[in-house]
Design a protein around this motif. Structure first.
Motif, short mmCIF file in Angstrom:
data_model
loop_
_atom_site.label_atom_id
_atom_site.label_comp_id
_atom_site.label_asym_id
_atom_site.label_seq_id
_atom_site.Cartn_x
_atom_site.Cartn_y
_atom_site.Cartn_z
N SER A 1 -0.44 -2.35 4.37
CA SER A 1 0.43 -2.96 5.15
C SER A 1 0.67 -2.12 6.34
O SER A 1 0.38 -0.58 6.23
N PRO A 2 1.33 -2.47 7.43
CA PRO A 2 1.93 -1.39 8.55
C PRO A 2 2.71 -0.42 8.09
O PRO A 2 2.63 0.76 8.31
N LEU A 3 3.55 -0.72 7.03
CA LEU A 3 4.50 0.09 6.59
C LEU A 3 3.77 1.26 5.75
O LEU A 3 4.30 2.39 5.84
N GLN A 4 2.65 0.78 4.80
CA GLN A 4 2.02 1.79 4.04
C GLN A 4 1.34 2.72 4.98
O GLN A 4 1.10 4.02 4.66
N LEU A 5 0.59 2.23 6.17
CA LEU A 5 -0.03 3.25 6.84
C LEU A 5 0.72 4.16 7.55
O LEU A 5 0.33 5.34 7.50
N VAL A 6 1.91 3.77 8.25
CA VAL A 6 2.64 4.73 8.84
C VAL A 6 3.15 5.55 7.78
O VAL A 6 3.24 7.02 8.51
N THR A 7 3.46 5.31 6.75
CA THR A 7 4.10 6.19 5.76
C THR A 7 3.04 7.25 5.35
O THR A 7 3.61 8.52 5.41
N ILE A 8 2.03 7.06 4.82
CA ILE A 8 1.02 7.89 4.49
C ILE A 8 0.52 8.67 5.64
O ILE A 8 0.38 10.00 5.33
N ALA A 9 0.19 8.16 6.69
CA ALA A 9 -0.17 8.96 7.87
C ALA A 9 0.92 10.03 8.39
O ALA A 9 0.54 11.20 8.62
N ILE B 1 10.48 1.16 2.23
CA ILE B 1 9.83 0.94 1.06
C ILE B 1 10.69 0.14 0.08
O ILE B 1 10.27 -0.76 -0.53
N TRP B 2 11.82 1.03 -0.29
CA TRP B 2 12.75 0.53 -1.08
C TRP B 2 13.09 -0.92 -0.85
O TRP B 2 13.22 -1.52 -1.72
N TRP B 3 13.51 -1.10 0.48
CA TRP B 3 13.91 -2.40 0.80
C TRP B 3 12.98 -3.54 0.45
O TRP B 3 13.21 -4.62 0.43
N GLN B 4 11.41 -3.21 0.95
CA GLN B 4 10.50 -4.17 0.51
C GLN B 4 10.13 -4.62 -0.84
O GLN B 4 9.36 -5.06 -1.07
N GLY B 5 10.85 -3.67 -1.54
CA GLY B 5 10.53 -3.79 -2.98
C GLY B 5 9.67 -2.76 -3.69
O GLY B 5 9.30 -2.96 -5.00
N GLY B 6 9.68 -1.53 -3.09
CA GLY B 6 8.88 -0.66 -3.85
C GLY B 6 7.51 -0.10 -3.16
O GLY B 6 7.01 -1.10 -2.48
N TRP B 7 6.73 0.71 -3.78
CA TRP B 7 5.65 1.13 -3.37
C TRP B 7 4.31 0.50 -3.86
O TRP B 7 4.41 0.52 -5.28
N GLN B 8 3.39 -0.26 -3.21
CA GLN B 8 2.42 -0.74 -3.98
C GLN B 8 1.04 0.19 -3.67
O GLN B 8 0.84 0.40 -2.37
#
Length: 309
Positions: free
Chosen positions: A41-49, A209-216
């Motif tokens: 997801s866009p949120l996962q990509l920006v967080t890891i990067a 991430i917390w607001w979206q329900g946690g890390w996948q």
């Protein structure tokens, strides 16, 4: 030839190599964004990067022996870093990656390239700079190119395939420009500023991430793509560009190399992502590059240099 002249020539050669390496890095990131978003997801990509970039910048600062500057810069400018961290990486990359998720890479990349003109226009109200005629002309030409790309060449119909994606791509240019305008208030070492900014942006990403329900947990391919983006888009290219600016005797000597990035990026999008590049994209990109050239005065300098007497 004096020793000083030899030193200048060597510095300019080094700057050319560094800026070409930076352009090559920037040319790959649009494809990396699009490919990574197949797994993240866009949120996962920006967080890891962002985490990867922060780690890389910390290592670079240690290598440059600038670690003591972190505490000094933080004490002097912590309020600015908190504001900058919200703009970038949190807001800017989250909006940009959502634009890439909605649009073909060949559309999102040229639209994002209009940030230079946006920066000049925003400098008028925010930095109290004078609005020049070439700024208005550059904006008109650039956004004509945007219209050509967004409508796939059918500009009079005003039919947009992905109006939300186009709006997000253009909004990202406003946020990126605001980030750099705010950044001018700080001064100091650019790598130190970037690390502190990203550290202030990470809590916002964790909150999202917390607001979206946690890390996948993403697949391996997603991790590899995000690490690449963090290293090359947010890390290595930045240091290469910084090194080029420090090595050359005149920034105008290397600034025009930036124009190589969008065409190279389109070529890589076709080869790596597999998108068929539309003629409207090429025409629109040409208008955007022309607008940026007008805004920077490059076209005026070229005409003056080549006019007949």
């Amino acid at each position: 030839m004096t020793e000083q002249s030899v030193s200048v020539i060597q510095g300019n050669r080094r700057a050319t190599v560094l800026v070409l390496a930076a352009v090559l890095c920037w040319s790959t990131v649009a494809s990396a964004f699009k490919l990574s978003l197949q797994y993240l997801s866009p949120l996962q990509l920006v967080t890891i990067a962002s985490v990867v970039s922060a780690i890389f910048m910390f290592g670079a600062i240690c290598w440059q022996r600038r670690l003591p500057e972190l505490a000094t810069s933080w004490r002097a400018n912590y309020k600015w870093y908190l504001a900058l961290g919200f703009c970038n990486p949190f807001l800017y990359y989250l909006i940009l990656f959502n634009a890439y998720a909605l649009l073909p890479a060949q559309q999102a990349q040229p639209l994002n390239y209009t940030w230079g003109v946006v920066l000049a226009l925003l400098s008028v109200p925010l930095l109290k700079q004078k609005l020049r005629r070439q700024d208005l002309l550059a904006g008109l030409v650039c956004y004509t190119g945007v219209l050509v790309i967004a409508t796939r060449g059918d500009v009079f119909s005003l039919q947009f395939d992905q109006p939300v994606g186009v709006a997000l791509a253009l909004l990202s240019t406003v946020i990126w420009s605001c980030y750099w305008l705010l950044n001018t208030r700080i001064g100091g070492n650019a790598a130190v500023n970037l690390l502190l900014t990203f550290c202030c942006g990470l809590p916002w990403l964790m909150l999202a991430i917390w607001w979206q329900g946690g890390w996948q947990w993403p697949p391996l391919a997603g991790w590899l793509g995000a690490v690449y983006v963090g290293l090359f888009e947010m890390g290595i290219a930045f240091l290469l560009w910084q090194g080029a600016l420090m090595s050359c005797d005149n920034t105008a000597r290397i600034s025009n190399f930036i124009y190589l990035s969008p065409p190279l990026s389109l070529l890589l999008i076709a080869l790596l992502v597999g998108e068929q590049i539309h003629m409207a994209t090429i025409a629109g990109l040409g208008l955007i590059l022309l607008g940026v050239a007008i805004q920077q005065g490059a076209l005026r300098r070229f005409l003056l240099r080549n006019r007949s007497y």
